[in-house]
Design a protein around this motif. Structure first.
Motif, PDB file in Angstrom:
ATOM      1  N   GLU A 104       0.881  -1.286   0.000  1.00  0.00           N
ATOM      2  CA  GLU A 104       0.185  -0.003   0.004  1.00  0.00           C
ATOM      3  C   GLU A 104       0.772   1.384   0.256  1.00  0.00           C
ATOM      4  OE1 GLU A 104      -3.701   0.085   2.463  1.00  0.00           O
ATOM      5  OE2 GLU A 104      -2.984  -1.863   3.182  1.00  0.00           O
ATOM      6  N   THR A 105       1.921   1.406   0.890  1.00  0.00           N
ATOM      7  CA  THR A 105       3.085   2.151   0.747  1.00  0.00           C
ATOM      8  C   THR A 105       3.363   2.554  -0.538  1.00  0.00           C
ATOM      9  OG1 THR A 105       3.612   2.152   3.046  1.00  0.00           O
ATOM     10  CG2 THR A 105       5.060   3.154   1.527  1.00  0.00           C
ATOM     11  N   MET A 106       3.683   1.534  -1.301  1.00  0.00           N
ATOM     12  CA  MET A 106       4.262   1.600  -2.599  1.00  0.00           C
ATOM     13  C   MET A 106       3.269   2.154  -3.609  1.00  0.00           C
ATOM     14  SD  MET A 106       7.547   0.422  -2.605  1.00  0.00           S
ATOM     15  CE  MET A 106       7.727   0.383  -4.121  1.00  0.00           C
ATOM     16  N   ARG A 107       2.099   1.835  -3.597  1.00  0.00           N
ATOM     17  CA  ARG A 107       0.939   2.103  -4.439  1.00  0.00           C
ATOM     18  C   ARG A 107       0.829   3.562  -4.273  1.00  0.00           C
ATOM     19  NH1 ARG A 107      -1.162  -2.922  -3.356  1.00  0.00           N
ATOM     20  NH2 ARG A 107      -2.651  -2.126  -1.818  1.00  0.00           N
ATOM     21  N   LEU A 108       1.047   4.260  -2.963  1.00  0.00           N
ATOM     22  CA  LEU A 108       0.892   5.446  -2.555  1.00  0.00           C
ATOM     23  C   LEU A 108       2.000   6.214  -3.265  1.00  0.00           C
ATOM     24  CD1 LEU A 108      -0.216   7.321   0.588  1.00  0.00           C
ATOM     25  CD2 LEU A 108       2.157   8.003  -0.478  1.00  0.00           C
ATOM     26  N   VAL A 109       3.112   5.925  -3.227  1.00  0.00           N
ATOM     27  CA  VAL A 109       4.312   6.319  -3.787  1.00  0.00           C
ATOM     28  C   VAL A 109       4.207   6.468  -5.481  1.00  0.00           C
ATOM     29  CG1 VAL A 109       6.838   6.085  -4.596  1.00  0.00           C
ATOM     30  CG2 VAL A 109       6.028   5.739  -2.025  1.00  0.00           C
TER      31      VAL A 109
END
Length: 467
Positions: free
Chosen positions: A313-318
């Motif tokens: 989810e963090t990677m998708r936010l980035v």
């Protein structure tokens, strides 16, 4: 008893506020008639201005003390900053340093040094509310870009963070004192001021004026060309501050707004007051006000209990945001913080792998932002000489490093066209330098190659004020 020191050195670690504090401590020592040594190894007094954000910060302090005492030298050693605040008596007991002073008491450093020279115990970790600023000397000659602390402390109590315990509660400096210090900096030659605070956008004067009002007042100071601020908390990003990015020409199009994670469950466990959606909606409002704004953030990977899906989810936010710059860290348990007691601490090798994956994406986006800047014409503030003859280094409005050639002076605002981009810097071509274009391109390529070699295999764990 020890002889009173005649020379000093200050070594600051960590965040921008520590840099500011280190500069102010140097001014205190200079006001006492001491001379700043070119090398800490040659100084009579060494001030270690410490940071407590990362794991093993205390052990690093003891290691630095050991190095300073090599070869039979016995300089007076003062430990300042957040490690001093958190570990004061333990440092005295274990390392037998001469002075220990916390970040809210360093205005007493000259008195403590005198007490230590007289053979007395010299420890001060009191946390008075802002009294230190009234006791500090006037700002001395500074560079073209300067820091100015306007707010200290934090009331947010993120579960991973020691700042509320080492810096105290949120407190704002008075409006008039900040304006006066800004004017003094400009009179001394500063062209750009960065306003500092653990939660800088929580600044208030108690009369319903917020950071945006302060910025508008500073904008009226003749000779002040640029204003920046860091570090902000999403909870304190008021509409007035967003509007200032639209209206105030001197407020640079750059915003450092830490998110820390992309998972709502992890954010709640961190005691962050925002969700993934509220953070993204906030960035949308900022971009609507200032479409060319460069966004920066902080990320922590491997927070206790973080699953692979939550990290993704963090990677998708980035991917969704496209940061121009960012700071990323492995979770580091800090004694006394709630997160340090949580179960499900993430194995080191998992955190390493996640950090490498995150940083690859952040580096990709930083390069993309730099490449997207090629063709822009902008003013670059010349800050210092570069590594090579005929090369100068400055900053764009978006806080990018820009290499220039030509006889530019430090402090000049030079209008350039951004013509080439690398991962960490760009080339700016002014009218004066057009004849040297090929030479400068060679220098830029060499600089980028050397910097890439220096960073190969190393995690980009640059420190920032965690908020």
């Amino acid at each position: 008893m020890k002889p009173a020191p005649k020379t000093f050195a200050v070594k600051s670690f960590g965040c921008q506020m520590n840099v500011y504090d280190g500069e102010r401590m140097a001014e205190l020592m200079t006001a006492e008639g001491m001379t700043q040594a070119a090398d800490a190894n040659d100084a009579d007094l060494v001030v270690l201005n410490t940071c407590h954000i990362r794991e093993k910060a205390t052990e690093k302090v003891f290691s630095d003390i050991g190095r300073l005492r090599k070869h039979g030298r016995a300089p007076m050693i003062a430990v300042a900053g957040c490690v001093a605040q958190a570990e004061g008596e333990e440092i005295v007991r274990r390392a037998k340093v001469d002075v220990v002073v916390g970040p809210q008491a360093y205005h007493n450093l000259p008195k403590l040094v005198a007490e230590a020279a007289a053979g007395k115990a010299a420890l001060d970790t009191d946390m008075p509310v802002m009294s230190k600023f009234g006791a500090l000397p006037a700002r001395r000659k500074v560079g073209p870009s300067a820091f100015l602390t306007v707010q200290e402390g934090c009331d947010k109590f993120c579960t991973y963070c020691v700042v509320p315990y080492t810096r105290g509660a949120e407190v704002s400096r008075p409006f008039a004192a900040i304006v006066d210090e800004a004017k003094a900096l400009v009179d001394a030659g500063t062209r750009e001021i960065t306003l500092l605070g653990q939660n800088v956008n929580a600044w208030t004067d108690g009369d319903n004026r917020g950071l945006h009002d302060l910025i508008r007042a500073l904008d009226r100071i003749p000779g002040l060309a640029r204003i920046r601020y860091t570090t902000s908390h999403p909870n304190d990003m008021a509409q007035g501050l967003i509007d200032a990015h639209r209206d105030v020409e001197s407020l640079m199009p750059f915003l450092h707004l830490p998110v820390q994670a992309g998972s709502d469950r992890v954010l709640k466990a961190m005691n962050r007051s925002h969700s993934r959606d509220s953070y993204l909606r906030l960035l949308g409002r900022v971009r609507a006000a200032r479409p060319d704004i460069a966004l920066s953030g902080d990320f922590i990977v491997g927070f206790p209990g973080e699953t692979d899906a939550e990290f993704n989810e963090t990677m998708r936010l980035v991917d969704e945001v496209g940061y121009a710059q960012a700071f990323s860290f492995k979770y580091s348990p800090r004694p006394g913080t709630p997160a340090a007691e949580l179960a499900d601490q993430i194995p080191e090798e998992v955190m390493d792998a996640r950090l490498q994956q995150l940083q690859a994406a952040l580096n990709r986006d930083q390069l993309a932002f730099n490449e997207g800047s090629v063709g822009r014409t902008c003013d670059v503030l010349v800050e210092r000489q570069g590594k090579y003859a005929g090369q100068m280094l400055g900053k764009s409005p978006w806080l990018q490093s820009v290499l220039l050639s030509g006889e530019h002076r430090i402090g000049d605002l030079v209008t350039v066209q951004l013509t080439h981009a690398g991962p960490n810097s760009l080339r700016g071509l002014s009218d004066f330098a057009s004849a040297n274009e090929d030479k400068l391109l060679t220098v830029l390529a060499r600089s980028e190659r050397l910097r890439a070699q220096e960073q190969a295999g190393a995690a980009i764990n640059a420190s920032s004020i965690v908020s």
